[in-house]
Design a protein around this motif. Structure first.
Motif, PDB file in Angstrom:
ATOM      1  N   SER A  36     -12.357  -1.149 -19.390  1.00  0.00           N
ATOM      2  CA  SER A  36     -11.636  -0.434 -18.335  1.00  0.00           C
ATOM      3  C   SER A  36     -12.235   0.967 -18.196  1.00  0.00           C
ATOM      4  O   SER A  36     -12.456   1.650 -19.185  1.00  0.00           O
ATOM      5  N   GLY A  38     -10.629   3.094 -16.202  1.00  0.00           N
ATOM      6  CA  GLY A  38      -9.545   3.778 -15.514  1.00  0.00           C
ATOM      7  C   GLY A  38      -8.428   4.216 -16.436  1.00  0.00           C
ATOM      8  O   GLY A  38      -7.301   4.441 -15.995  1.00  0.00           O
ATOM      9  N   MET A  79      -2.355  -2.071 -11.954  1.00  0.00           N
ATOM     10  CA  MET A  79      -3.823  -2.058 -12.025  1.00  0.00           C
ATOM     11  C   MET A  79      -4.353  -3.339 -12.653  1.00  0.00           C
ATOM     12  O   MET A  79      -5.300  -3.953 -12.159  1.00  0.00           O
ATOM     13  N   LEU A  82      -4.250  -6.511 -10.518  1.00  0.00           N
ATOM     14  CA  LEU A  82      -5.334  -6.594  -9.534  1.00  0.00           C
ATOM     15  C   LEU A  82      -6.692  -6.799 -10.196  1.00  0.00           C
ATOM     16  O   LEU A  82      -7.510  -7.592  -9.716  1.00  0.00           O
ATOM     17  N   ALA A  83      -6.918  -6.108 -11.310  1.00  0.00           N
ATOM     18  CA  ALA A  83      -8.256  -6.081 -11.906  1.00  0.00           C
ATOM     19  C   ALA A  83      -8.629  -7.357 -12.655  1.00  0.00           C
ATOM     20  O   ALA A  83      -9.802  -7.765 -12.621  1.00  0.00           O
ATOM     21  N   ILE A  94     -13.134  -1.967 -10.419  1.00  0.00           N
ATOM     22  CA  ILE A  94     -11.787  -1.982  -9.816  1.00  0.00           C
ATOM     23  C   ILE A  94     -10.877  -0.990 -10.547  1.00  0.00           C
ATOM     24  O   ILE A  94     -10.135  -0.233  -9.921  1.00  0.00           O
ATOM     25  N   THR A  95     -10.953  -0.992 -11.892  1.00  0.00           N
ATOM     26  CA  THR A  95     -10.117  -0.051 -12.660  1.00  0.00           C
ATOM     27  C   THR A  95     -10.504   1.393 -12.341  1.00  0.00           C
ATOM     28  O   THR A  95      -9.638   2.260 -12.233  1.00  0.00           O
ATOM     29  N   LEU A  98      -9.141   2.272  -8.731  1.00  0.00           N
ATOM     30  CA  LEU A  98      -7.683   2.451  -8.720  1.00  0.00           C
ATOM     31  C   LEU A  98      -7.279   3.750  -9.432  1.00  0.00           C
ATOM     32  O   LEU A  98      -6.353   4.436  -9.006  1.00  0.00           O
ATOM     33  N   MET A 101      -7.852   6.621  -7.192  1.00  0.00           N
ATOM     34  CA  MET A 101      -6.777   6.716  -6.194  1.00  0.00           C
ATOM     35  C   MET A 101      -5.601   7.504  -6.761  1.00  0.00           C
ATOM     36  O   MET A 101      -5.018   8.356  -6.079  1.00  0.00           O
ATOM     37  N   LEU A 102      -5.272   7.241  -8.025  1.00  0.00           N
ATOM     38  CA  LEU A 102      -4.176   7.984  -8.670  1.00  0.00           C
ATOM     39  C   LEU A 102      -4.542   9.459  -8.813  1.00  0.00           C
ATOM     40  O   LEU A 102      -3.679  10.335  -8.660  1.00  0.00           O
TER      41      LEU A 102
END
Length: 314
Positions: A36, A38, A79, A82-83, A94-95, A98, A101-102
């Motif tokens: 990850s 993210g 998260m 989706l990931a 993807i992580t 996202l 975005m946060l």
């Protein structure tokens, strides 16, 4: 236990928070095989929620931490949901997307303080009785939180659930053929890792009394990857060692540079403190090239090799 009498307690608390953060990240990558990028979203997001609950809502210390952990778990659920539909680099990207975005939400949201951050977060009282304003008292609370978090990770790794996670990391198609719903296990691991990362972030906010955008930036995700790799991926104590090394470098490199300048009379050494990123990057390259298993991993391999060589000699 006596360490805070010799070392600055706030520095030790910071190390413990990042050590728990790195251990939480290692649970996902080291034992489940999911990289990850993210994790800053859970670390910083929980910090903002806990700080807001303590400062604006005036809630007790325990509820602030629980609120931060719950927020991190919820973000992790969204998260992760989706990931985990993707694998490999696609999962990682993807992580990252996202989490960024946060970051922009935290930059714009009114309750976060934007670029100024969330300032003046009170520590409050433990159980409404013990004042946490004292650094020494707070240190032992943070130590207890770290020990509890580490014990949970240890128990998880050695449980039947942890064995399935290892099986998914080693050979996911085989785990599927044995009848395991691997997506469910990966999502559970993701949420647990997010929750523990949130606990670390919320605790750090309470310790330092503020929360800034640095903790939700992608560079924080990179930092925890570095800690885990330096210490030893897939080892239980490796992330703790990695966190100690990286945080000590960030905080003490300037002092070390001044010491070298005083001893050698070379003034250039005084600028080392401004080049922490370069030094940590250099350490990362050395680890990747020479210490593939990290500090703890290499030491473990060395000890395993010694008896084997002794047996061969006999």
């Amino acid at each position: 236990m006596a360490l805070p009498f010799f070392v600055y307690p706030v520095f030790l608390m910071k190390v413990l928070c990042f050590a728990l953060f790195a251990c939480a990240f290692n649970l996902l990558i080291g034992f489940t095989g999911l990289l990850s990028f993210g994790h800053a979203a859970f670390f910083g997001g929980a910090g903002y929620v806990a700080g807001h609950m303590l400062k604006v809502w005036g809630l007790p210390f325990e509820l602030g931490l629980l609120g931060g952990v719950a927020a991190a778990a919820l973000i992790g659920l969204l998260m992760g949901g989706l990931a985990i539909r993707r694998q490999g680099i696609y999962f990682t990207m993807i992580t990252l997307a996202l989490a960024q975005m946060l970051f922009f939400v935290c930059l714009q949201a009114p309750f976060t303080g934007g670029e100024d951050g969330l300032q003046g977060v009170p520590r409050g009282k433990l159980l409404g009785l013990i004042d946490l304003g004292s650094d020494m008292t707070m240190y032992y609370v943070v130590l207890a939180i770290f020990v509890a978090g580490f014990a949970l990770i240890l128990r998880t790794v050695h449980s039947p659930f942890g064995q399935v996670l290892k099986a998914i990391k080693e050979n996911e198609p085989r785990a599927v053929s044995l009848g395991y719903d691997t997506d469910k296990y990966k999502l559970l691991a993701f949420v647990l890792s997010a929750s523990l990362a949130g606990l670390a972030g919320a605790t750090k906010t309470v310790v330092l009394g503020f929360e800034t955008l640095t903790d939700v930036h992608w560079s924080m995700s990179g930092l925890v990857v570095l800690m885990t790799l330096v210490g030893g991926l897939g080892t239980l104590t490796g992330p703790v060692v990695g966190a100690i090394v990286i945080i000590a470098l960030e905080n003490k490199l300037g002092d070390f540079g001044n010491f070298l300048a005083d001893v050698s009379s070379i003034e250039w050494f005084r600028t080392i403190g401004e080049s922490v990123t370069i030094v940590t990057g250099f350490i990362f390259i050395v680890c990747v090239l020479a210490f593939r298993r990290g500090i703890v991993g290499e030491i473990g391999a060395l000890f395993r090799r010694a008896p084997a060589q002794g047996g061969a000699a006999h």
